[in-house]
Each structure stands twice: as C-alpha cells, then as structure tokens.
Design a protein around this motif. Sequence first.
Motif, PDB file in Angstrom:
ATOM      1  N   SER A  20       0.835  -1.193   0.000  1.00  0.00           N
ATOM      2  CA  SER A  20       0.000   0.000   0.000  1.00  0.00           C
ATOM      3  C   SER A  20       0.876   1.252   0.000  1.00  0.00           C
ATOM      4  CB  SER A  20      -0.881   0.003   1.253  1.00  0.00           C
ATOM      5  OG  SER A  20      -1.415   1.277   1.448  1.00  0.00           O
ATOM      6  N   ALA A  21       1.904   1.220   0.849  1.00  0.00           N
ATOM      7  CA  ALA A  21       2.745   2.411   0.986  1.00  0.00           C
ATOM      8  C   ALA A  21       3.565   2.674  -0.276  1.00  0.00           C
ATOM      9  CB  ALA A  21       3.653   2.247   2.197  1.00  0.00           C
ATOM     10  N   VAL A  22       4.158   1.622  -0.821  1.00  0.00           N
ATOM     11  CA  VAL A  22       5.050   1.818  -1.968  1.00  0.00           C
ATOM     12  C   VAL A  22       4.229   1.862  -3.246  1.00  0.00           C
ATOM     13  CG1 VAL A  22       6.870   0.765  -3.348  1.00  0.00           C
ATOM     14  CG2 VAL A  22       7.012   0.725  -0.856  1.00  0.00           C
ATOM     15  N   ILE A  99      -8.106  10.440  -3.975  1.00  0.00           N
ATOM     16  CA  ILE A  99      -6.774   9.954  -4.368  1.00  0.00           C
ATOM     17  C   ILE A  99      -6.905   8.864  -5.424  1.00  0.00           C
ATOM     18  CG2 ILE A  99      -4.632   8.855  -3.591  1.00  0.00           C
ATOM     19  CD1 ILE A  99      -4.991  10.146  -0.903  1.00  0.00           C
ATOM     20  N   TYR A 103      -5.026   9.134  -8.976  1.00  0.00           N
ATOM     21  CA  TYR A 103      -3.938   8.146  -9.007  1.00  0.00           C
ATOM     22  C   TYR A 103      -4.130   7.185 -10.180  1.00  0.00           C
ATOM     23  CZ  TYR A 103      -0.544   5.276  -6.253  1.00  0.00           C
ATOM     24  OH  TYR A 103       0.542   4.591  -5.778  1.00  0.00           O
ATOM     25  N   LEU A 229      -5.838   8.651   6.370  1.00  0.00           N
ATOM     26  CA  LEU A 229      -7.171   8.417   5.792  1.00  0.00           C
ATOM     27  C   LEU A 229      -7.752   7.080   6.213  1.00  0.00           C
ATOM     28  CD1 LEU A 229      -6.752   7.722   1.946  1.00  0.00           C
ATOM     29  CD2 LEU A 229      -5.014   7.349   3.655  1.00  0.00           C
ATOM     30  N   SER A 317      -1.235  -0.337  -4.304  1.00  0.00           N
ATOM     31  CA  SER A 317      -1.647   0.857  -3.562  1.00  0.00           C
ATOM     32  C   SER A 317      -3.121   1.163  -3.792  1.00  0.00           C
ATOM     33  CB  SER A 317      -0.825   2.075  -3.990  1.00  0.00           C
ATOM     34  OG  SER A 317       0.525   1.877  -3.669  1.00  0.00           O
ATOM     35  N   ILE A 324     -10.701   0.967   1.660  1.00  0.00           N
ATOM     36  CA  ILE A 324     -11.230   1.846   2.720  1.00  0.00           C
ATOM     37  C   ILE A 324     -12.728   2.071   2.491  1.00  0.00           C
ATOM     38  CG2 ILE A 324     -11.105   4.176   3.716  1.00  0.00           C
ATOM     39  CD1 ILE A 324      -8.244   4.361   2.614  1.00  0.00           C
TER      40      ILE A 324
HETATM   41  N1  PFF Z   1       1.181   5.331  -0.483  1.00  0.00           N
HETATM   42  C1  PFF Z   1       0.790   5.229  -1.858  1.00  0.00           C
HETATM   43  C2  PFF Z   1       1.937   5.653  -2.739  1.00  0.00           C
HETATM   44  O1  PFF Z   1       2.912   6.187  -2.215  1.00  0.00           O
HETATM   45  O2  PFF Z   1       1.850   5.509  -3.936  1.00  0.00           O
HETATM   46  C3  PFF Z   1      -0.442   6.032  -2.146  1.00  0.00           C
HETATM   47  C4  PFF Z   1      -1.584   5.766  -1.216  1.00  0.00           C
HETATM   48  C5  PFF Z   1      -2.019   4.468  -1.003  1.00  0.00           C
HETATM   49  C6  PFF Z   1      -2.188   6.811  -0.563  1.00  0.00           C
HETATM   50  C7  PFF Z   1      -3.068   4.208  -0.151  1.00  0.00           C
HETATM   51  C8  PFF Z   1      -3.246   6.573   0.306  1.00  0.00           C
HETATM   52  C9  PFF Z   1      -3.662   5.270   0.492  1.00  0.00           C
HETATM   53  F1  PFF Z   1      -4.671   5.028   1.299  1.00  0.00           F
END
Ligand code: PFF
Length: 443
Positions: A20-22, A99, A103, A229, A317, A324
Amino acid sequence: MARRAQFTTRLGVIAATVGSAVGLGNVWRFPYEAGVNGGGAFLLVYLLFILAIGIPVITAEFIIGRSARANVYGAFKRLPGSRAWNFIGLNGILAAILILSFYSVVAGWTAEYFLDSLTGFGGASSTAELHSRFGNFTASWKSVVWTLIFLGVNFFILRRGVQKGIERMSNMMMPLLFAILLLFAFNSLTLPSAAQGLEFLFTPDFSQLTPTVWLGAMGQAFFSLSIGLGCLITYSGYFKQQTKLLGTAVTTAGLDTLVAILSGIIIFPAVFSFGESPAAGPKLVFEVLPSIFQGMTLGRLWSPLFFLLLLLASLTSTISMAEIAIAYFSEERKMSRSSATALTIGICGVLGTLCALSFGPLGEFTICGMTIFNLFDFVSSTVLLPLGGIFISLYVGFVLKRSAVDAQLQGVPAAVVGAVLFCLRFVAPICITLIFLSGLGLF
Ligand code: PFF
C-alpha cells in the motif's frame, strides 16, 4: 456478525502494508516534489516527518484498526469516545476516493508507457521527442480509456476479497520491485553527471526551506505512507493478534523511505546527465526515464520492465485505497462485497475521467488556479490527510486508555510506548497544525 477476513502470514501482512505504501507516491511523486522543492532541503524535512509523525501515526492507525476490527467509520463507533470522532472516518473515505481518482490516471499512463515501450516509443529517443509524445498522449482520449481499464482491473482483484485478492498479489509484486529498483539505481550511478544529481538530492540548502517546502514534504510523507485516511486502520483490522504493530510500522516506514530515496538516486543523476530540469513536475518520470533506459545496454528491455513494475506497484496501492471505501460500504451500509466494490470503482471512474481530461479538453478549467487533477491531489494530500493525521493522533493520544494501547503494543518497552504517545499527543498535532496554517499562508 460474520468473522472478518485476515491476512494469513507475516509476509502477507508486510507485503500488503508495504504494498500500500510503496507506489507512484515513491517513484513518481517523491522525485518530482523533491525536484520542485529544492532537493536536499526537501529530503531532510521529509525524513524528519517520517520519524516524528509518520511512524507514530502508522502505529496509531494500527492500534485503532486492530482494536476495533472494523472499517474506518465503524471503528470509531465501536471504540470509546464521542461520535464526533466518526468524522475521521468520513474524512478518510472522501480522501480515499479523491486519491484513487487521480492516481488511476497516472497508473493508466504507466500502462500506456509499458505498451508503448515495447515498440520503442515509436522511435522517439531524445527527451524533446518524448516530451511531445507524452503531451500528446495525456491530452488524448486514450488516457481516459486507460484510467477506466486500470480501475476495472482493480474491480476484479478487489471483488475476490482480502486473502485471495490483496495478499496474494502483494506477495508476488513487492520483492520483484525492490530488485529492479536496486539495479536501476546502480546503473544511474554510472551516468556522467551522477555526482551532480546526488548532490542535488543529498545536500540540503537551508535557504530553500520555505513554508511551501514544509507543507509539500508533509503532504508527501502522509501520501507515501498511506496515512491520515484510515487505510492502515482498515488493513490492520485484518492483522492477526500476534502481529507486532510497532515493528510492522517501522518496517513499513523504512522500506517506503528506501524506495523513495532509491527513486531519487535513479532519477536525479539522469536528470542532470540529460540536461533536464529537476523541477519538471509530474511528467518528470515519464519523459526522463525512457531516455536513460534506451541508452543502457539491452535498452529495449528496461523501459517495459520498469513501467510494468510501476503499474503493479500502483495496483497494490490502489486496492488499499479502494478497500477503505469498500469496507465502509459493505460493513456500514450492508452492501454485498461486489456491490460495494462496484460503487467505489464507479464513483472513481467518473471522477478519474474528469482528472484525466484535465490534461486535455478540461485543461483550461481551473478552481483556485488548479486543474481538477491538481485540485484533487492538493485537497487530499495537503489538506485531508494531515487533518486526519491530527485527529487520529489526538484520539490515540488522549481518548484511548493507556491499557488499550498497551494491549496492542505488547512486548514494546514502556519508555518506547511513552515516546510514541508523546509524539501523538503533542509533536504530531502541533507540528501539523503549524505547518498547515503557515503553508496556507495564514500566518
Ligand atoms: N502510499 C501510496 C503511494 O505512495 O503511492 C499512495 C496511497 C495508497 C495513498 C493508499 C493513500 C492510500 F490510502
């Protein structure tokens, strides 16, 4: 109530959370934000945020999520405290939808670039040629079509649920992504102006530290770590009781930051070697990287590999953002998983189309001087996520009982728990509020 799904293995937890983060936030957004905001100064502030705010807020989201085992809105209904805290849930769902919409547009670009790179970008090799190719593509209907296809793929993965869909995909993608980024970073270091690129990224020029840089770095930290979020509240609802929350938070933040820095090491040496400006904005990765890859041995191989991996990283991601809203619709509004998924993806399809069109026919349409795409990015990353961050911190810092926090952080020394709580009670809320107000020019 039906037993909730859980991630099955420790690797699955890490892969899904790091997955999720990357994403585009690291490889696409971090380098261009750093490029626009002065390089080294931005990186320094960014690292401070990760340590003082990022890790504590990830931990806070984990504590809330695993205590409540519910979606981001339902979590605050189940846990102690006034109903006013439910606002965090609504703020998070709105941010997730905004987002996911913009995205998906960029993820769609990576899909097109993957295919286009297979044919060598129609013979375009100089950055000038790639520049006009990118401009023509993003302004065309093709970009809308890719946005919708990408969202469609999300739909099919998400409908399958937590274990089969999310966990299985993340397990496969993440290790591959790391390996390839390392390889590109080594290659970039051999470019002629590598030293200049590294200096830009690693030498802070303190005169650059304006309120906008602080605000940008804070927004980037929230965006990149997927915090503020309730994404990690939702995911940690699927963690097992044995999962170590603080350890997972530190690993997530560490790996995410590593990928962002690796992306900087890949991009800035290339930017300087190819005579580009680091401040090129969102198109940076799409125009600069293909030129470098084509210059490398086995040139035709690297661009497809890179864009494919970026696409897959985006998927891990986007499914976490969508989850959510899906968890909310299915648990609070009692929809079936399929309908909840269809609704979420449908809303983002409409909004994502508007974002995609803001590079073409809607390019002149601006609100407060921003195109729809930029507005969605700004409102979510710079306003809603930090706002969510303030209230999540205050909630765990002041409303949850210490015993409830300790129960989730078992095995963590009391002094460390105390430090995390200190950050949540004071450092995070105060810093976020000050930066917010000064970045918005309010003092
Ligand atoms: N963290 C993800 C990225 O850096 O591409 C983007 C992201 C994922 C933002 C999930 C928010 C989220 F809930």
